[in-house]
Design an enzyme around this catalytic site. Structure first.
Site, short mmCIF file in Angstrom:
data_model
loop_
_atom_site.label_atom_id
_atom_site.label_comp_id
_atom_site.label_asym_id
_atom_site.label_seq_id
_atom_site.Cartn_x
_atom_site.Cartn_y
_atom_site.Cartn_z
N LYS A 84 27.40 53.32 48.06
CA LYS A 84 28.41 54.00 47.65
C LYS A 84 28.57 53.58 46.14
CE LYS A 84 31.77 50.39 48.87
NZ LYS A 84 33.06 50.25 49.83
N PHE A 143 27.25 44.97 43.57
CA PHE A 143 27.88 45.71 42.32
C PHE A 143 27.72 44.85 41.08
CE2 PHE A 143 31.48 46.21 39.60
CZ PHE A 143 31.48 47.75 39.33
N ASP A 154 51.60 40.47 29.16
CA ASP A 154 52.24 41.38 28.38
C ASP A 154 53.39 40.54 27.30
OD1 ASP A 154 50.93 43.56 29.38
OD2 ASP A 154 52.40 43.43 30.86
N ASP A 198 51.85 48.57 28.75
CA ASP A 198 51.10 48.12 29.85
C ASP A 198 50.66 49.13 31.00
OD1 ASP A 198 49.14 46.31 31.16
OD2 ASP A 198 50.71 45.68 32.55
#
Length: 1183
Positions: free
Chosen positions: A569, A546, A823, A406
């Protein structure tokens, strides 16, 4: 976090007993507050069962599992033979006692493990939750919660099941959750209920709620949910933004209510948890095979002796019948031979004694303690030692060929730091002390009382620029303090806490705060900032939010003087296209700085602004209102409006954020790569972030020939990109044939013939197609040729499927390492699972075989403990089988002298007694002598012979004793040392050559001056900039402008630290490269580096709104990484002059074709991999 989620440590088929559906679901129907209706569908309860046994099933099931071992079955068979008196020469006691002992010890161990599983199950299932029943809240255990119940959650509580959010105490029924248990992300996510259910905040109203939900059946997709709410003759669409999944934690929300949709094993958390598999080592499989072969060998010896018995009884034994007759059952020589065969099977059983398995387990237990006691794997910061959670896989550590890791929290520390910046063509952040001293950390407290005390920065030039009133610096940090969606909370005067959508956005706002531009608060229409001690309130006119297509965000504000300005930005590859032509010269300078930052593995961002007149703003605002109210193609209309205003901007500069790695990660990966261990990174993060981390940790290097990106969204496009890869390699070998090449699957011969070092980057959408049955072979063949593979935006289940794919096709030993609940599936699937006790809970640790706190300890676990465990076990098995064969062959040879009568040459009891006498007697004698020589009793008995208490003090003062010790040492050791040194010089092994080469290189390396910023990684093939430092989903823009979340508190962000230097492994690679390929002439023969566009990942959504946009939820938005501080070692003095890079070519933003990176100079030399490519980890000594 132990109580957070032990539930996903083990997922067994037994858990399915909670659900007895006779056929798979096609859709799920859930009616609120109606258990009778829901019970007709026999949905699973919320009870979790991870245990294997109960009181009734333990004995039969455990014995069945143990007798699946070939050895146990073999000895049970021998025991049955020994119970037959006609064929047994040995007592049944000699077999049943050790067999029962071994079975009992194993049963006790299994029972203990299952007891803890039961304890964990009870702990989770007996948690209390508040359920709405008949208009009142009643406490119910989690195990008694049913589908269709309405549950009340309070702040900081875990979600008991997969819930449909009905109402919340927050405005507009918003609630905030933390999903670290699901996807490893520590930042907050927003969920909102439907407006029609938002008013059902009272238990009485909720008790009368009878809505029915029709949705998809249980599945493992964390980022998707499709359904309808049918209530009051109306249908309302449901998405993932309306769901609270089990394993999440409610944050910053007082209360909320939810309707249970999926419970227990049907929850997405449990659907993503892989089944617990019994892991066996290659030694175990080898021992089972050897037992079968040795048993066959023993049968052959028994047949030989039985034939000898038949011949002897016929030719010689018949002469003794008059006074030594056969026993009653025996009436002829053939039947005698038959009984003799089984007798010899019993006698020769010592060739595979049961003590073999006991001895193996004892040795493994000792190796496990060696790992637990290793002080070099102890982390003093975390006060955590390495732990071997299993005793059966130690020797397998030395055979690992593939590592699946990971990224977030495993390779990184979940910390972002503002590292460098470029303002109006001036670069800041590179601090070099010619004397090699450690640069001093700047003190912002005297300059700014509102500064964050945890902020670290070392370049005093930037602070001086702000103090001297540089207008560009002021505008730079003003942009950072205004252009964001961060929420601020000020509990006390000057104590600010920021809650950011992503950690890197919080790092930028914190940087502006320390340099005097402090973001204080916001309302839906204003932003208040303290600029160099002076409070200023800006009118917030619009937020251009965004998304993953725009890769930028903008705000339009009006300052107190009435001037309107747009601040933007975003990714430089897209923002540079929208600059005013007068910025060309500044853009070239900034591009060079960005190339340098990207070469250091930093996450970069470009900043720009544009002044707007009142007329321009009014015109654009009216168009924006019309597009926002559109009923069709709203997202596309808004994107066009945003594109129109974000033009002709003026460039301010660029920022560089360090995604901090854990200490020692680059060196660990480099050393493991030198040992021919392939490392794959499987992360839920976005592509740009993963690629930047790949370069930072030296998985990807500038010496690589190509870095291929697979980003197709369809089966055909993925197959075409996979087949195009070897054709690119063929072009390096020979010119292309005339005409368009026909697509062809890559053969192993073609892939093996490709020279150079390659890397492969593939996203989750493409990986889903590559894992299909008809394409998995091509994917494995292509990926295994590459030195590094990075899989981005993958789900927890996809991680497990990738590991399973390598196990299936490569037959190699795999190791998976991670730190979060996402995981767990991967850790369970791999041959060896390693959990890191990090910031994402202990779910990975609970499911792992080994655990520690730092990724760098993996090097010692594999190269030291794994190697030595494997060598010790192999040597033990060789000696053990030699000893037992020698002992057994005595009985075989004795058969030729005893008339093949199945008599034993050595009594078993005698042999057992001798074994115990010499083993325990030697240990006892040693300790007895040691204690006696230092005892007061011996002195009192022989006072004349022992002048002091104990003989050690008396003898060690005699010169003759020391002379004897020296002579004995010399006589015993010198011949051995001389032999080894001669062998090392005359006939060195491969490991000796490697060790000598490394020593020579270390001695010839010259120390370099210390540089705080560290050197560059070398020339890179193209630009790796624009690792856009934002989350994957749309931002909080619409929430802010609507004022829906103004009541919420903010989060404090992580601390910051300095960045790391280049590693010694990288220096060795560069020296090897320079020695093998001398620099080319200045005539310009070297080819320029083509650009590399990191933003080629497929878009998720076009929407600029969080609540009204795409339902796709990212798996790991924003990386959380941290630094290592290492001394820079180079062959020459450090330089501060960056190499000249070719200008980047920016392709079209809608390109979906795979983008490659070619290092300057063509094929990679290979560095250490060329000269040491055949070196295996398990056969190399660590220096």
């Amino acid at each position: 976090m132990f109580q957070s989620c032990v539930i996903q440590s083990y997922v067994l088929s037994v858990s399915q007993l909670c659900c007895v559906c006779v056929s798979p679901e096609e859709e799920r129907r859930v009616r609120a507050n109606d258990r009778e209706y829901n019970e007709k569908f026999q949905y699973a309860s919320n009870c979790i069962v991870t245990s294997k046994y109960n009181i009734i099933t333990f004995l039969p099931v455990n014995l069945f599992e143990q007798f699946q071992e070939v050895a146990n079955t073999y000895f049970l068979f021998l025991l049955i033979l020994q119970l037959i008196p006609q064929i047994s020469s040995l007592s049944w006691f000699t077999t049943i006692v050790p067999l029962v002992l071994v079975l009992s010890i194993t049963a006790v161990k299994d029972a203990t493990d299952d007891y803890f599983r039961h304890k964990s199950d009870n702990q989770v299932n007996n948690r209390q939750s508040q359920v709405v029943i008949h208009g009142s809240l009643q406490k119910e255990k989690w195990m008694n919660v049913r589908v269709g119940d309405i549950i009340k959650l309070e702040n900081n509580q875990f979600v008991a099941a997969d819930l449909l959010l009905l109402s919340s105490s927050e405005p507009h029924s918003l609630c905030y959750i933390e999903t670290a248990e699901l996807d490893g992300e520590t930042n907050m996510k927003v969920r909102q209920s439907l407006s029609v259910t938002a008013e059902l905040g009272d238990p009485n109203n909720l008790a009368s709620f009878d809505g029915e939900v029709v949705c998809e059946p249980p599945n493992n997709k964390l980022d998707r949910f499709c359904g309808l709410l049918c209530w009051r003759d109306c249908k309302y669409p449901l998405s993932n933004h309306n769901m609270l999944l089990r394993g999440c934690v409610l944050r910053n929300t007082e209360t909320c209510y939810g309707l249970v949709i999926f419970a227990g094993p049907d929850t997405k958390l449990m659907q993503n948890s892989g089944r617990t598999k019994f892991k066996r080592t290659s030694i175990d499989r080898l021992m089972n095979t050897l037992v079968l072969w040795i048993f066959g060998f023993m049968v052959c010896m028994g047949v030989i002796l039985a034939v000898g018995n038949a011949v002897w009884e016929r030719e010689v034994g018949s002469l003794f019948q008059s006074y030594l007759a056969w026993d009653l059952p025996v009436d002829n020589f053939l039947f005698s031979a038959f009984l003799s065969f089984w007798s010899y099977v019993i006698i020769l059983n010592t060739v595979v004694p049961i003590s073999l398995y006991v001895s193996v387990e004892v040795i493994r237990l000792g190796h496990s303690y060696f790992i637990n006691w290793d002080r070099k794997m102890f982390c003093p910061q975390c006060n955590t030692a390495a732990e071997a959670r299993t005793t059966t896989l130690n020797e397998e550590l030395g055979q690992v060929e593939y590592i699946f890791s990971d990224k977030t929290g495993t390779l990184t520390q979940n910390i972002m730091s503002f590292s460098k910046c470029s303002i109006n063509g001036h670069a800041y952040g590179e601090v070099i002390d010619p004397l090699g001293a450690q640069p001093k950390r700047l003190d912002f407290s005297s300059f700014n009382p509102l500064a964050d005390p945890d902020f670290c920065y070392y370049d005093n030039g930037l602070l001086k620029s702000v103090k001297l009133g540089d207008l560009h610096s002021h505008e730079f940090f003003r942009l950072l303090s205004l252009c964001h969606t961060v929420m601020s909370e000020e509990k006390k005067e000057g104590e600010l806490m920021y809650k950011a959508q992503s950690p890197d956005e919080g790092a930028l706002v914190t940087a502006a705060r320390n340099f005097g531009f402090v973001f204080r608060s916001r309302t839906p229409g204003t932003v208040t900032v303290t600029e160099l001690g002076r409070p200023v309130t800006y009118t917030l006119l619009a937020i251009l939010d965004f998304n993953n297509i725009r890769k930028r965000m903008s705000v339009i504000v009006r300052n107190p003087e009435g001037r309107i300005r747009l601040y933007c930005k975003g990714a430089d590859t897209l923002l540079f296209e929208r600059l005013h032509p007068s910025n060309h010269h500044l853009m070239n300078i900034t591009t060079d700085h960005l190339n340098e930052y990207a070469g250091d593995g930093l996450r970069t961002l470009a900043l720009a602004y544009r002044d707007l007149s009142e007329e321009q703003w009014e015109e654009w605002s009216e168009r924006h209102r019309q597009a926002d109210r559109a009923t069709d193609c709203r997202e596309d209309r808004l994107a066009d409006i945003y594109e129109h205003i974000e033009q002709d901007m003026m460039l301010l500069g660029a920022t560089a954020i360090e995604d901090k790695l854990q200490e020692g990660v680059p060196e660990t990966i480099a050393i493991l790569s030198l040992a021919n261990i392939k490392i794959w990174v499987l992360t839920g993060d976005k592509q740009e972030t993963a690629v930047n981390i790949g370069y930072s940790c030296k998985m990807l290097t500038g010496d690589m020939t190509e870095v291929f990106i697979i980003s197709g969204n369809t089966v055909l496009s993925v197959r075409e990109e996979l087949r195009e890869w070897p054709s690119v390699g063929d072009k390096q070998q020979r010119p292309p044939p005339p005409g368009p090449p026909a697509p062809r699957p890559p053969s192993s011969t073609t892939l093996d013939s490709i020279s150079g070092e390659f890397a492969l980057v593939i996203n989750g959408h493409s990986l889903a197609h590559a894992l299909e049955a008809d394409m998995e072979g091509e994917f494995v063949s292509t990926a295994c040729v590459c030195r590094a593979v990075i899989c981005c935006r993958v789900t927890p289940l996809q991680k497990a499927l990738v590991v399973e794919l390598i196990k299936k096709h490569k037959k190699a030993v795999t190791l998976a390492i991670g730190d979060g609940a996402n995981d767990v599936s991967m850790i369970k699937t791999a041959h060896i699972g390693v959990g890191i006790s990090g910031q994402e809970g202990i779910q990975a640790v609970l499911a792992s075989d080994y655990s520690f706190s730092q990724f760098r300890f993996l090097q010692r676990l594999l190269l030291v403990h794994g190697r030595w465990s494997y060598l010790r076990m192999c040597r033990f098995l060789c000696y053990f089988f030699y000893k037992n064969f020698a002992f057994t062959m005595v009985h075989f040879w004795f058969g030729f002298f005893c008339g093949f009568s199945a008599q034993i040459a050595l009594d078993t009891g005698y042999w057992t007694a001798i074994n115990h006498f010499f083993v325990w007697g030697s240990v006892g004698t040693f300790f007895t002598i040691m204690l006696a020589m230092h005892s007061q009793t011996l002195f009192s008995i022989f006072p004349n012979q022992f002048h002091f208490v104990g003989s050690a003090q008396s003898t060690l003062v005699q010169p003759l004793v020391w002379l004897t010790i020296v002579l004995t040492t010399v006589i015993c050791i010198v011949p051995v040392l001389a032999f080894r040194f001669l062998k090392l010089d005359l006939k060195p092994q491969l490991s000796d050559t490697v060790r000598y080469t490394q020593l020579v290189r270390q001695k010839t390396r010259k120390p370099a001056g210390r540089c705080m910023g560290g050197g560059r990684l070398g020339a890179r093939g193209g630009s790796r900039r624009s690792g856009y430092a934002f989350a994957h989903q749309e931002g909080f823009g619409e929430l802010i402008t609507s004022g829906k979340n103004m009541r919420l508190s903010s989060l404090a962000l992580a601390n910051f630290a300095s960045r790391h230097s280049s590693s010694w492994i990288d220096t060795l690679r560069k020296k090897k490269h320079s020695n093998t390929h001398p620099p080319q002439s200045a005539s310009g023969e070297s080819s320029p580096a083509p650009s590399y566009v990191s933003g080629s990942a497929p878009p998720l959504s076009n929407s600029s709104s969080l609540l009204g946009g795409s339902q796709d939820t990212p798996l790991e938005e924003g990386t959380h990484t941290l630094p290592i501080i290492l001394p820079q070692v180079a062959s020459g003095p450090p330089t501060n002059t960056p190499p000249t890079l070719a200008p980047a070519q920016v392709p079209s933003t809608d390109a979906l074709t795979p983008t490659s990176v070619r290092s300057p100079g063509g094929d990679s030399v290979g560095g250490w991999n060329l000269s040491l490519g055949a070196v295996q980890v398990r056969y190399c000594h660590l220096l």
